[in-house]
Scaffold this motif. Structure first.
Motif, PDB file in Angstrom:
ATOM      1  N   ILE A   1       0.858  -1.195   0.000  1.00  0.00           N
ATOM      2  CA  ILE A   1       0.000   0.000   0.000  1.00  0.00           C
ATOM      3  C   ILE A   1       0.886   1.234   0.000  1.00  0.00           C
ATOM      4  O   ILE A   1       1.729   1.404   0.870  1.00  0.00           O
ATOM      5  CB  ILE A   1      -0.930  -0.016   1.228  1.00  0.00           C
ATOM      6  N   LYS A   2       0.692   2.114  -0.994  1.00  0.00           N
ATOM      7  CA  LYS A   2       1.545   3.289  -1.144  1.00  0.00           C
ATOM      8  C   LYS A   2       0.759   4.589  -1.115  1.00  0.00           C
ATOM      9  O   LYS A   2       1.225   5.604  -1.624  1.00  0.00           O
ATOM     10  CB  LYS A   2       2.322   3.199  -2.461  1.00  0.00           C
ATOM     11  N   SER A   3      -0.437   4.571  -0.522  1.00  0.00           N
ATOM     12  CA  SER A   3      -1.229   5.793  -0.442  1.00  0.00           C
ATOM     13  C   SER A   3      -2.025   5.813   0.859  1.00  0.00           C
ATOM     14  O   SER A   3      -2.312   4.772   1.446  1.00  0.00           O
ATOM     15  CB  SER A   3      -2.183   5.896  -1.642  1.00  0.00           C
ATOM     16  N   LEU A   4      -2.366   7.030   1.298  1.00  0.00           N
ATOM     17  CA  LEU A   4      -3.186   7.186   2.489  1.00  0.00           C
ATOM     18  C   LEU A   4      -4.626   6.836   2.152  1.00  0.00           C
ATOM     19  O   LEU A   4      -5.033   6.855   0.989  1.00  0.00           O
ATOM     20  CB  LEU A   4      -3.107   8.635   2.989  1.00  0.00           C
ATOM     21  N   GLY A   5      -5.393   6.489   3.162  1.00  0.00           N
ATOM     22  CA  GLY A   5      -6.803   6.186   2.947  1.00  0.00           C
ATOM     23  C   GLY A   5      -7.171   4.803   3.450  1.00  0.00           C
ATOM     24  O   GLY A   5      -6.425   4.160   4.178  1.00  0.00           O
ATOM     25  N   THR A   6      -8.329   4.341   3.023  1.00  0.00           N
ATOM     26  CA  THR A   6      -8.851   3.050   3.439  1.00  0.00           C
ATOM     27  C   THR A   6      -8.635   2.035   2.327  1.00  0.00           C
ATOM     28  O   THR A   6      -8.939   2.301   1.166  1.00  0.00           O
ATOM     29  CB  THR A   6     -10.353   3.153   3.760  1.00  0.00           C
ATOM     30  N   HIS A   7      -8.113   0.891   2.699  1.00  0.00           N
ATOM     31  CA  HIS A   7      -7.821  -0.170   1.743  1.00  0.00           C
ATOM     32  C   HIS A   7      -8.400  -1.480   2.258  1.00  0.00           C
ATOM     33  O   HIS A   7      -8.448  -1.719   3.467  1.00  0.00           O
ATOM     34  CB  HIS A   7      -6.309  -0.331   1.543  1.00  0.00           C
ATOM     35  N   ILE A   8      -8.817  -2.338   1.327  1.00  0.00           N
ATOM     36  CA  ILE A   8      -9.336  -3.662   1.671  1.00  0.00           C
ATOM     37  C   ILE A   8      -8.244  -4.688   1.354  1.00  0.00           C
ATOM     38  O   ILE A   8      -7.750  -4.748   0.232  1.00  0.00           O
ATOM     39  CB  ILE A   8     -10.611  -3.995   0.869  1.00  0.00           C
ATOM     40  N   VAL A   9      -7.883  -5.480   2.369  1.00  0.00           N
ATOM     41  CA  VAL A   9      -6.852  -6.505   2.203  1.00  0.00           C
ATOM     42  C   VAL A   9      -7.506  -7.877   2.373  1.00  0.00           C
ATOM     43  O   VAL A   9      -8.025  -8.186   3.446  1.00  0.00           O
ATOM     44  CB  VAL A   9      -5.719  -6.327   3.238  1.00  0.00           C
ATOM     45  N   PRO A  10      -7.488  -8.718   1.335  1.00  0.00           N
ATOM     46  CA  PRO A  10      -8.037 -10.066   1.492  1.00  0.00           C
ATOM     47  C   PRO A  10      -7.091 -10.955   2.308  1.00  0.00           C
ATOM     48  O   PRO A  10      -5.875 -10.924   2.119  1.00  0.00           O
ATOM     49  CB  PRO A  10      -8.177 -10.581   0.061  1.00  0.00           C
ATOM     50  N   VAL A  11      -7.659 -11.718   3.229  1.00  0.00           N
ATOM     51  CA  VAL A  11      -6.888 -12.607   4.090  1.00  0.00           C
ATOM     52  C   VAL A  11      -7.451 -14.024   3.931  1.00  0.00           C
ATOM     53  O   VAL A  11      -8.619 -14.260   4.221  1.00  0.00           O
ATOM     54  CB  VAL A  11      -6.971 -12.179   5.574  1.00  0.00           C
ATOM     55  N   ARG A  12      -6.611 -14.965   3.458  1.00  0.00           N
ATOM     56  CA  ARG A  12      -7.053 -16.353   3.277  1.00  0.00           C
ATOM     57  C   ARG A  12      -6.841 -17.090   4.592  1.00  0.00           C
ATOM     58  O   ARG A  12      -5.736 -17.466   4.953  1.00  0.00           O
ATOM     59  CB  ARG A  12      -6.279 -17.035   2.160  1.00  0.00           C
ATOM     60  N   LEU A  13      -7.952 -17.315   5.307  1.00  0.00           N
ATOM     61  CA  LEU A  13      -7.897 -17.991   6.600  1.00  0.00           C
ATOM     62  C   LEU A  13      -8.008 -19.507   6.463  1.00  0.00           C
ATOM     63  O   LEU A  13      -7.559 -20.246   7.327  1.00  0.00           O
ATOM     64  CB  LEU A  13      -9.025 -17.471   7.491  1.00  0.00           C
ATOM     65  N   HIS A  14      -8.619 -19.957   5.383  1.00  0.00           N
ATOM     66  CA  HIS A  14      -8.874 -21.370   5.133  1.00  0.00           C
ATOM     67  C   HIS A  14      -8.984 -21.509   3.625  1.00  0.00           C
ATOM     68  O   HIS A  14      -9.178 -20.515   2.930  1.00  0.00           O
ATOM     69  CB  HIS A  14     -10.190 -21.760   5.833  1.00  0.00           C
ATOM     70  N   LYS A  15      -8.870 -22.707   3.107  1.00  0.00           N
ATOM     71  CA  LYS A  15      -8.937 -22.858   1.653  1.00  0.00           C
ATOM     72  C   LYS A  15     -10.272 -22.401   1.090  1.00  0.00           C
ATOM     73  O   LYS A  15     -10.359 -22.026  -0.067  1.00  0.00           O
ATOM     74  CB  LYS A  15      -8.639 -24.296   1.239  1.00  0.00           C
ATOM     75  N   ASP A  16     -11.325 -22.389   1.913  1.00  0.00           N
ATOM     76  CA  ASP A  16     -12.649 -21.971   1.466  1.00  0.00           C
ATOM     77  C   ASP A  16     -13.093 -20.632   2.052  1.00  0.00           C
ATOM     78  O   ASP A  16     -14.190 -20.175   1.732  1.00  0.00           O
ATOM     79  CB  ASP A  16     -13.686 -23.035   1.839  1.00  0.00           C
ATOM     80  N   VAL A  17     -12.297 -20.012   2.915  1.00  0.00           N
ATOM     81  CA  VAL A  17     -12.711 -18.788   3.601  1.00  0.00           C
ATOM     82  C   VAL A  17     -11.682 -17.680   3.356  1.00  0.00           C
ATOM     83  O   VAL A  17     -10.508 -17.833   3.686  1.00  0.00           O
ATOM     84  CB  VAL A  17     -12.858 -19.024   5.125  1.00  0.00           C
ATOM     85  N   ILE A  18     -12.161 -16.580   2.767  1.00  0.00           N
ATOM     86  CA  ILE A  18     -11.323 -15.393   2.578  1.00  0.00           C
ATOM     87  C   ILE A  18     -12.037 -14.231   3.258  1.00  0.00           C
ATOM     88  O   ILE A  18     -13.167 -13.898   2.897  1.00  0.00           O
ATOM     89  CB  ILE A  18     -11.093 -15.091   1.086  1.00  0.00           C
ATOM     90  N   ALA A  19     -11.362 -13.611   4.227  1.00  0.00           N
ATOM     91  CA  ALA A  19     -11.918 -12.459   4.944  1.00  0.00           C
ATOM     92  C   ALA A  19     -11.358 -11.182   4.331  1.00  0.00           C
ATOM     93  O   ALA A  19     -10.251 -11.158   3.800  1.00  0.00           O
ATOM     94  CB  ALA A  19     -11.550 -12.534   6.415  1.00  0.00           C
ATOM     95  N   LYS A  20     -12.163 -10.117   4.399  1.00  0.00           N
ATOM     96  CA  LYS A  20     -11.724  -8.835   3.875  1.00  0.00           C
ATOM     97  C   LYS A  20     -11.426  -7.909   5.057  1.00  0.00           C
ATOM     98  O   LYS A  20     -12.336  -7.484   5.757  1.00  0.00           O
ATOM     99  CB  LYS A  20     -12.788  -8.247   2.960  1.00  0.00           C
ATOM    100  N   LEU A  21     -10.163  -7.612   5.265  1.00  0.00           N
ATOM    101  CA  LEU A  21      -9.711  -6.773   6.367  1.00  0.00           C
ATOM    102  C   LEU A  21      -9.635  -5.323   5.901  1.00  0.00           C
ATOM    103  O   LEU A  21      -9.035  -5.034   4.853  1.00  0.00           O
ATOM    104  CB  LEU A  21      -8.331  -7.238   6.850  1.00  0.00           C
ATOM    105  N   THR A  22     -10.246  -4.417   6.651  1.00  0.00           N
ATOM    106  CA  THR A  22     -10.208  -2.999   6.319  1.00  0.00           C
ATOM    107  C   THR A  22      -8.998  -2.379   7.015  1.00  0.00           C
ATOM    108  O   THR A  22      -8.871  -2.432   8.233  1.00  0.00           O
ATOM    109  CB  THR A  22     -11.498  -2.300   6.782  1.00  0.00           C
ATOM    110  N   VAL A  23      -8.113  -1.762   6.210  1.00  0.00           N
ATOM    111  CA  VAL A  23      -6.905  -1.137   6.738  1.00  0.00           C
ATOM    112  C   VAL A  23      -6.976   0.356   6.434  1.00  0.00           C
ATOM    113  O   VAL A  23      -7.114   0.752   5.269  1.00  0.00           O
ATOM    114  CB  VAL A  23      -5.638  -1.756   6.099  1.00  0.00           C
ATOM    115  N   LYS A  24      -6.891   1.176   7.480  1.00  0.00           N
ATOM    116  CA  LYS A  24      -6.870   2.621   7.316  1.00  0.00           C
ATOM    117  C   LYS A  24      -5.441   3.096   7.473  1.00  0.00           C
ATOM    118  O   LYS A  24      -4.827   2.889   8.522  1.00  0.00           O
ATOM    119  CB  LYS A  24      -7.765   3.289   8.353  1.00  0.00           C
ATOM    120  N   VAL A  25      -4.904   3.716   6.443  1.00  0.00           N
ATOM    121  CA  VAL A  25      -3.538   4.231   6.472  1.00  0.00           C
ATOM    122  C   VAL A  25      -3.649   5.732   6.728  1.00  0.00           C
ATOM    123  O   VAL A  25      -4.254   6.466   5.937  1.00  0.00           O
ATOM    124  CB  VAL A  25      -2.800   3.947   5.153  1.00  0.00           C
ATOM    125  N   VAL A  26      -3.070   6.193   7.858  1.00  0.00           N
ATOM    126  CA  VAL A  26      -3.137   7.607   8.224  1.00  0.00           C
ATOM    127  C   VAL A  26      -1.731   8.163   8.402  1.00  0.00           C
ATOM    128  O   VAL A  26      -0.769   7.424   8.602  1.00  0.00           O
ATOM    129  CB  VAL A  26      -3.959   7.818   9.529  1.00  0.00           C
TER     130      VAL A  26
END
Length: 148
Positions: free
Chosen positions: A121-146
């Motif tokens: 991530i090379k910019s400020l703001g809110t970004h969605i980062v996909p996280v593969r927790l299981h082969k069938d489960v992908i969570a979307k983590l919200t990252v705020k860069v300030v």
């Protein structure tokens, strides 16, 4: 002779399968090298019970992972980084920083290798980062860069 494979055997089958082989091949190769065991009624029943237990454990793991994914998606993480004039940041935010921020802010231990961030991530703001927790489960983590 029917044999239950204990390990994957090339050109024969995968672990847990019941295959029919010649008696000599079974005695001299499969049984001798502990690649399989004779498929008696007791061994077949044990195999069924073991497979049922593995399915139950996998289902419980999937349910736990889905609950963790729900917890990850409902919260967000804030990462601070040095920035210059006009919001231009110095460097980038990698999965290592995101992982440590999740650990400190949410109390969850997410491995940085499970985060599927294509580019840092090379910019400020809110970004969605996909996280593969299981082969069938992908969570979307919200990252705020300030800005720091």
């Amino acid at each position: 002779m029917d044999v239950i494979l204990l390990e994957d055997v090339k050109s024969l089958g995968k672990k847990g399968e019941i295959v029919k082989v010649n008696d000599g091949y079974a005695r001299n190769f499969i049984l001798k090298k502990n690649l399989g065991m004779e498929a008696t009624s007791k061994n077949r029943n044990d195999l069924k019970l073991k497979q049922a237990n593995e399915i139950k454990v996998a289902k419980e793991l999937l349910e736990q992972t889905q609950a963790l994914a729900a917890r990850v998606e409902e919260k967000s993480v804030t990462v601070t980084i040095k920035a210059g004039e006009g919001g231009k940041i110095f460097g980038s935010v990698s999965t290592k920083e995101i992982s440590s921020a999740v650990n400190s802010q949410l109390g969850l231990d997410l491995d940085k290798k499970k985060m599927q961030l294509t580019d840092p991530i090379k910019s400020l703001g809110t970004h969605i980062v996909p996280v593969r927790l299981h082969k069938d489960v992908i969570a979307k983590l919200t990252v705020k860069v300030v800005e720091e």
